[in-house]
Design a protein around this motif. Structure first.
Motif, PDB file in Angstrom:
ATOM      1  N   VAL A 148       0.844  -1.065  -0.025  1.00  9.61           N
ATOM      2  CA  VAL A 148       0.009  -0.178   0.348  1.00  9.61           C
ATOM      3  C   VAL A 148       0.463   1.068   0.052  1.00  9.61           C
ATOM      4  CG1 VAL A 148      -2.081   1.296   1.748  1.00  9.61           C
ATOM      5  CG2 VAL A 148      -1.995  -1.228   1.330  1.00  9.61           C
ATOM      6  N   THR A 161      -3.364  -0.112  -4.432  1.00 11.82           N
ATOM      7  CA  THR A 161      -4.042   0.591  -3.773  1.00 11.82           C
ATOM      8  C   THR A 161      -3.635   1.793  -2.750  1.00 11.82           C
ATOM      9  OG1 THR A 161      -5.737  -1.456  -2.710  1.00 11.82           O
ATOM     10  CG2 THR A 161      -5.250  -0.207  -0.724  1.00 11.82           C
ATOM     11  N   VAL A 163      -3.253   5.200   0.471  1.00  6.27           N
ATOM     12  CA  VAL A 163      -4.149   6.334   1.206  1.00  6.27           C
ATOM     13  C   VAL A 163      -3.459   7.256   0.730  1.00  6.27           C
ATOM     14  CG1 VAL A 163      -4.728   6.705   4.358  1.00  6.27           C
ATOM     15  CG2 VAL A 163      -4.423   4.312   2.890  1.00  6.27           C
ATOM     16  N   GLU A 305      -4.835   4.414   8.263  1.00  2.00           N
ATOM     17  CA  GLU A 305      -5.239   3.760   7.244  1.00  2.00           C
ATOM     18  C   GLU A 305      -4.923   2.873   6.654  1.00  2.00           C
ATOM     19  OE1 GLU A 305      -8.885   3.588   7.149  1.00  2.00           O
ATOM     20  OE2 GLU A 305      -9.790   5.626   8.276  1.00  2.00           O
ATOM     21  N   SER A 306      -3.653   3.414   6.205  1.00  2.40           N
ATOM     22  CA  SER A 306      -2.346   2.239   5.430  1.00  2.40           C
ATOM     23  C   SER A 306      -2.309   1.360   5.932  1.00  2.40           C
ATOM     24  CB  SER A 306      -1.437   3.227   4.797  1.00  2.40           C
ATOM     25  OG  SER A 306      -0.580   3.260   5.940  1.00  2.40           O
ATOM     26  N   ASP A 308      -4.431  -0.747   7.924  1.00  2.00           N
ATOM     27  CA  ASP A 308      -5.676  -1.536   7.718  1.00  2.00           C
ATOM     28  C   ASP A 308      -5.566  -2.268   6.473  1.00  2.00           C
ATOM     29  OD1 ASP A 308      -6.316  -1.175  10.514  1.00  2.00           O
ATOM     30  OD2 ASP A 308      -8.831  -0.185   9.974  1.00  2.00           O
ATOM     31  N   CYS A 309      -5.853  -0.901   5.564  1.00  2.00           N
ATOM     32  CA  CYS A 309      -5.971  -1.174   3.737  1.00  2.00           C
ATOM     33  C   CYS A 309      -4.754  -3.146   3.893  1.00  2.00           C
ATOM     34  CB  CYS A 309      -5.712  -0.072   2.826  1.00  2.00           C
ATOM     35  SG  CYS A 309      -6.936   1.049   2.730  1.00  2.00           S
ATOM     36  N   GLU A 312      -5.721  -5.676   5.262  1.00  2.00           N
ATOM     37  CA  GLU A 312      -7.079  -6.253   4.606  1.00  2.00           C
ATOM     38  C   GLU A 312      -6.786  -7.140   3.383  1.00  2.00           C
ATOM     39  OE1 GLU A 312     -10.593  -3.668   1.698  1.00  2.00           O
ATOM     40  OE2 GLU A 312     -10.381  -3.437   3.862  1.00  2.00           O
ATOM     41  N   LYS A 321      -8.788  -2.577  -6.504  1.00  2.00           N
ATOM     42  CA  LYS A 321      -7.288  -1.389  -6.087  1.00  2.00           C
ATOM     43  C   LYS A 321      -8.978  -0.822  -5.038  1.00  2.00           C
ATOM     44  CE  LYS A 321      -6.470   3.064  -7.544  1.00  2.00           C
ATOM     45  NZ  LYS A 321      -7.598   4.118  -7.569  1.00  2.00           N
ATOM     46  N   LYS A 322      -7.906   0.085  -3.799  1.00  2.00           N
ATOM     47  CA  LYS A 322      -8.860   1.287  -3.203  1.00  2.00           C
ATOM     48  C   LYS A 322      -7.855   1.946  -2.396  1.00  2.00           C
ATOM     49  CE  LYS A 322     -10.935   0.702   1.675  1.00  2.00           C
ATOM     50  NZ  LYS A 322      -9.855  -0.199   2.749  1.00  2.00           N
ATOM     51  N   SER A 323      -8.987   3.006  -3.055  1.00  2.00           N
ATOM     52  CA  SER A 323      -8.238   4.004  -2.486  1.00  2.00           C
ATOM     53  C   SER A 323      -9.097   4.975  -1.100  1.00  2.00           C
ATOM     54  CB  SER A 323      -7.757   5.564  -3.303  1.00  2.00           C
ATOM     55  OG  SER A 323      -9.743   5.892  -3.800  1.00  2.00           O
ATOM     56  N   VAL A 324      -7.836   5.401  -0.135  1.00  2.00           N
ATOM     57  CA  VAL A 324      -9.194   6.116   0.833  1.00  2.00           C
ATOM     58  C   VAL A 324      -8.378   7.203   0.249  1.00  2.00           C
ATOM     59  CG1 VAL A 324      -8.931   6.399   3.059  1.00  2.00           C
ATOM     60  CG2 VAL A 324      -8.465   3.938   2.108  1.00  2.00           C
TER      61      VAL A 324
END
Length: 346
Positions: A148, A161, A163, A305-306, A308-309, A312, A321-324
């Motif tokens: 991440v 992914t 943050v 958050e990084s 946690d991602c 996950e 792919k996820k972005s926070v």
């Protein structure tokens, strides 16, 4: 003699497989049973044997942290300490340890990462930056290794992914804050130009001044590079510009403190003769004289958050792919005043 899973199972009146599932927080076990088993673990003083877990699950229960630069340089800046505090809190929650790169150069850090990955020392990696011509991220992608980023990835890497803050918006809001105070001669001091956060914040600043039809000479735009940042030289150059700035945006509290010291050496009073606004809301901004108006980027939350991602991602299953995006807010203190008030002071 150490307490075993079988001992816990016997005391809790459950099967050893149930205790194992509680340890891995399996959704197949009810919360009531988890609470009962965990209480027995606490009462009996049971501690998970991570060495055994590594052998059974092929997991190290460790997350690698890739620093922006050498760890000694990064720890000088409280922003990175707060990032790591957030990462540590999340890792503690998920029973992960951390392994930090310790190289003193980009090449040494890259070799640290290679050793982490090839030596199977970590399950995944958090990269604390986004940088052009970086070797670490392409290597991790090539190896299909879980990671991440903190920071927006390059445009050609839209499967990562990450943050981040909305740094364009944050810088735009900062410029508009100073414009509302009557400043239209605003100097801009960014960070190292090789990093994505620097280019994003500069883009946001330029958007704001363009929308307000403010034209500034190139001499008003500066950067403090990691290797050769000289705040005294930059401040001298800004003060020598025709019609010099009445306000400065510095994109990091750490650099802002150096700028403030350089201004004070030149007998420029803050905020009476120069307003200053910075980023990150670290302890530096609160202890500076005067206390700095700054953007709270919520560095602890970025780190939390990084991690946690990444956990996950490591959990398996189909991964997308996820972005926070962590929101920012301007924290007003004493380093900025209206331009009219500055004129009245004079």
């Amino acid at each position: 003699m150490s307490v075993t899973i079988k001992d816990v199972a016997k005391q809790a009146n459950v099967a050893p497989s149930t205790v194992s599932r509680v340890l891995s927080d399996s959704p197949r076990i009810s919360e009531k049973t988890k609470r009962k088993v965990r209480k027995v673990m606490d009462d009996m003083g049971y501690h998970l044997n991570f060495s055994g877990r590594v052998l059974v699950q092929q997991s190290t229960q460790t997350i690698g942290i890739v620093m922006k630069r050498s760890s000694s340089h990064s720890f000088d800046n409280p922003f990175f300490s707060e990032l790591l505090r957030g990462i540590s809190a999340s890792c503690h929650k998920h029973d992960y340890s951390i392994n930090i790169t310790t190289g003193d150069s980009e090449e040494a850090i890259f070799h640290d990462v290679v050793k982490m990955v090839q030596g199977k020392r970590v399950d995944g990696v958090i990269v604390l930056y986004s940088k052009e011509e970086d070797k670490v991220v392409p290597y991790l992608r090539e190896r299909d290794f879980p990671f991440v980023m903190i920071g927006k990835p390059p445009a050609d890497a839209n499967d990562i992914t990450y943050v981040d803050n909305d740094n364009i918006l944050a810088a735009k809001e900062v410029a508009e804050f100073l414009i509302r105070l009557g400043h239209n001669r605003i100097g801009y001091i960014g960070g190292d130009s090789h990093f994505e956060v620097t280019t994003a914040r500069l883009a946001g600043f330029k958007q704001a001044i363009a929308e307000h039809h403010i034209e500034l000479p190139e001499a008003m735009f500066k950067n403090i590079q990691l290797d050769s940042g000289d705040a005294k030289k930059i401040v001298s150059e800004l003060l020598e510009v025709d019609n010099p700035p009445t306000a400065l945006i510095v994109t990091d509290d750490f650099n802002a403190l150096s700028v403030m010291l350089a201004l004070q050496e030149q007998n420029v009073r803050i905020p009476e003769e120069m307003s200053i606004l910075s980023f990150n809301n670290t302890i530096i901004s609160r202890l500076a004289n005067p206390p700095l108006t700054t953007v709270d980027t919520q560095s602890y939350q970025l780190g939390y958050e990084s991690a946690d991602c990444l956990v996950e991602l490591l959990g398996g299953g189909e991964v997308f792919k996820k972005s926070v995006i962590v929101p920012t807010v301007i924290v007003e203190r004493d380093s900025c005043i209206a331009k009219k008030a500055m004129s009245d002071e004079k």
